[in-house]
Design an enzyme around this catalytic site. Sequence first.
Site, PDB file in Angstrom:
ATOM      1  N   CYS A  30       0.861  -1.188   0.000  1.00 27.03           N
ATOM      2  CA  CYS A  30       0.000   0.000   0.000  1.00 27.03           C
ATOM      3  C   CYS A  30       0.895   1.234   0.000  1.00 27.03           C
ATOM      4  O   CYS A  30       2.124   1.136   0.153  1.00 27.03           O
ATOM      5  CB  CYS A  30      -0.862   0.009   1.258  1.00 27.03           C
ATOM      6  SG  CYS A  30       0.166   0.099   2.752  1.00 27.03           S
ATOM      7  N   GLU A 143       0.140   0.040  16.513  1.00 30.66           N
ATOM      8  CA  GLU A 143      -0.710   1.175  16.137  1.00 30.66           C
ATOM      9  C   GLU A 143      -1.675   1.523  17.274  1.00 30.66           C
ATOM     10  O   GLU A 143      -1.884   2.703  17.596  1.00 30.66           O
ATOM     11  CB  GLU A 143      -1.487   0.840  14.861  1.00 30.66           C
ATOM     12  CG  GLU A 143      -2.396   1.976  14.419  1.00 30.66           C
ATOM     13  CD  GLU A 143      -3.275   1.594  13.234  1.00 30.66           C
ATOM     14  OE1 GLU A 143      -2.840   0.802  12.388  1.00 30.66           O
ATOM     15  OE2 GLU A 143      -4.409   2.105  13.172  1.00 30.66           O
TER      16      GLU A 143
HETATM   17 FE1  SF4 Z   1      -0.979   0.843   4.526  1.00 26.56          FE
HETATM   18 FE2  SF4 Z   1      -1.397   0.779   7.179  1.00 26.56          FE
HETATM   19 FE3  SF4 Z   1      -1.331   3.109   5.870  1.00 26.56          FE
HETATM   20 FE4  SF4 Z   1      -3.363   1.405   5.478  1.00 26.56          FE
HETATM   21  S1  SF4 Z   1      -2.858   2.500   7.366  1.00 26.56           S
HETATM   22  S2  SF4 Z   1      -2.272   2.602   3.894  1.00 26.56           S
HETATM   23  S3  SF4 Z   1      -2.306  -0.558   5.617  1.00 26.56           S
HETATM   24  S4  SF4 Z   1       0.371   1.660   6.119  1.00 26.56           S
END
Ligand code: SF4
Length: 325
Positions: A30, A143
Amino acid sequence: MSHIVDTNDAAWRRVLGPRSILLAAPRSFCAGVVRAIDIVERLLERGAPVYVRKQIVHNGHVVADLESRGAVFVDELADVPAGATVVFSAHGVSPAVRAEADARGLDVVDATCPLVTKVHAQARRFAGRGDTVVMIGHAGHEEVEGVMGEAPDRTVLVETVADVDRLDVADPARVSYLTQTTLAVDETAEVIEALRARFPELRGPGSEDICYATTNRQDALAVVAERSDLVLVLGSDNSSNSVRLVELARRNATPAYLIEDATAIEPHWLAGVRTVGLTAGASAPPGLVDDVVALLGELGPVTVTEHETARETVHFALPVAVRAA
Ligand code: SF4
């Protein structure tokens, strides 16, 4: 990748034969992961070592590759020499970690995904208006620890609908929720519904916290899984979004496995399997998917079809300090 299938081995010989491969798209990296890796690579171009707090992204191959080029992954800032540069991982950090880096005079380059940073800002805003902030996420995930650190006294964690039933808040009229970015979309909707049933005045983020990449990979795999005899998901077992993909396939009654790479495939998984659904979590390099296609090709002729349910054009700018490099 060199050949990993030993066709003299009886276990592999039993599963020789033609197969269809359905590739879910989008899959693999991503924008947040691309940015985080890019930051470390650019710093490595300036010189090694480059210290990184925690895994830059949750993938064993990415971490091993960067380590081989001079990145040093540490669990705690105490392991970073005074005055050195340290990168914060894509999962973000709590204000306490930022303060510690400041106190130690570390030069911080922040690789927190901007979509995680958005959740931190919401946590500050919701707590600042006096709400109890309900964080929907997984205990112990970096996170979640980072976001909850924004207002530790006002934030509570829920993982399931059962947790919602047990919640005890100071004022039921002042409750907000946030979510980890990499949750299962359908399961999270159930938790939010349960919260709303208990706290009718519940407030939430203006737009969904589960990120576009997580959502797109789940949507794509849902289509592929229902047409497959077996689903393989490339990703590490500490990668939240990758684990959610395996669970999604299994909820669709399709056998599914999380694999670090092609070498993790067990021959008996392929017995009687003619159609393999294939995807990769947001932190898994795309080349790992090619390796799985190659392995299946060693067992017999394969037809590869891609099922694209969304096209991703998201790109995140690099931090100025790294761009200047
Ligand atoms: Fe990628 Fe995590 Fe950002 Fe979503 S929140 S775009 S999975 S790094």
